[in-house]
Scaffold this active site. Structure first.
Site, short mmCIF file in Angstrom:
data_model
loop_
_atom_site.label_atom_id
_atom_site.label_comp_id
_atom_site.label_asym_id
_atom_site.label_seq_id
_atom_site.Cartn_x
_atom_site.Cartn_y
_atom_site.Cartn_z
N ASP A 79 117.26 -36.63 -66.27
CA ASP A 79 118.45 -36.90 -67.06
C ASP A 79 119.20 -38.13 -66.55
OD1 ASP A 79 118.03 -34.73 -68.72
OD2 ASP A 79 119.33 -33.38 -67.58
N TYR A 133 112.07 -30.82 -56.54
CA TYR A 133 113.37 -31.49 -56.65
C TYR A 133 114.21 -31.21 -55.41
CZ TYR A 133 113.01 -32.85 -61.59
OH TYR A 133 112.65 -33.45 -62.77
#
Length: 242
Positions: free
Chosen positions: A52, A110
């Site tokens: 994002d 992540y």
């Protein structure tokens, strides 16, 4: 045509995410433009993950097809020379014709970084969280999310026909210097999922809640039942495993 895989690092502050969007500056578009300039041929760059706006990457992976041979050392040097300073190719190699950076990925890792130390050098790459956290308690909470579960409650609107089940292989917190780092590895992630998990865990730690509350959130399958998403600047796509 030959198939090439590249590994990319980027500082996402000034970009509207990975995927090409109309009238927005994105990582994918900047890379495709630079590669076209060097190879003198249009390429379709397929990324392993669509990060994002504002999210960073240390190990994003992508592949593209090209009609000719590539001297990878010269290619990386030349493309990096014309890319914006916030993007760099770190590695590259020729791969099998059928390789697909997104669909062949087995796991993605992540990191989310928080700090309670205010510094002008930290704000772009971590979330300033003005309190100490109980890492032991946070790691107890993590036990509730490991495994194959339906993570609809932690996601923005999911893609059609993609489902919301994810298999989380590991999730844990650790303290390193001024930073508290959350690491999570799964076969796939839903949009906004990691930041919402982090926000929910921090809220539960702050309120000293019971870890069973996480199972209740998962069972409800409603975004409103989970906590607020933390800001994007602390999130890094660390590694993609094949």
């Amino acid at each position: 045509m030959k198939n090439y895989k590249i590994t990319i690092e980027y500082e996402g502050t000034d970009f509207c995410g990975w995927q090409i969007q109309a009238k927005s500056k994105t990582i994918q578009e900047e890379l495709q433009k630079a590669i076209k300039t060097i190879l003198r041929e249009e390429v379709n760059l397929i990324g392993a993950g669509r990060t994002d706006s504002g999210v960073h990457a240390l190990g994003q992976t992508a592949n593209f097809r090209y009609t000719g041979e590539i001297d990878m050392g010269k290619f990386i040097y030349s493309v990096n020379a014309i890319l914006p300073r916030g993007i760099a190719i770190s590695r590259g190699e020729e791969v099998l014709p059928e390789f697909h950076a997104r669909f062949d990925a087995k796991k993605r890792v992540y990191l989310y970084i928080i700090t309670n130390k205010k510094s002008p050098f930290y704000w772009k790459y971590s979330y300033f969280y003005n309190k100490e956290v109980d890492v032991r308690l946070l790691n107890e909470f993590c036990k509730e999310i490991v495994g194959k579960r339906d993570f609809r409650s932690f996601a923005k609107e999911p893609e059609e026909n993609q489902g919301t089940d994810c298999a989380i292989h590991s999730a844990h917190w650790r303290i390193t210097g001024d930073f508290t780092i959350f690491s999570i590895e799964a076969n796939r992630f839903l949009r906004g999922m990691v930041r919402t998990i982090v926000g929910t865990l921090l809220e539960m730690e702050r309120k000293r809640m019971n870890r069973d509350y996480l199972s209740e959130i998962i069972e409800k399958r409603e975004r409103e039942s989970a906590g607020m998403a933390v800001p994007p600047q602390g999130l890094f796509l660390y590694k993609v495993r094949y």
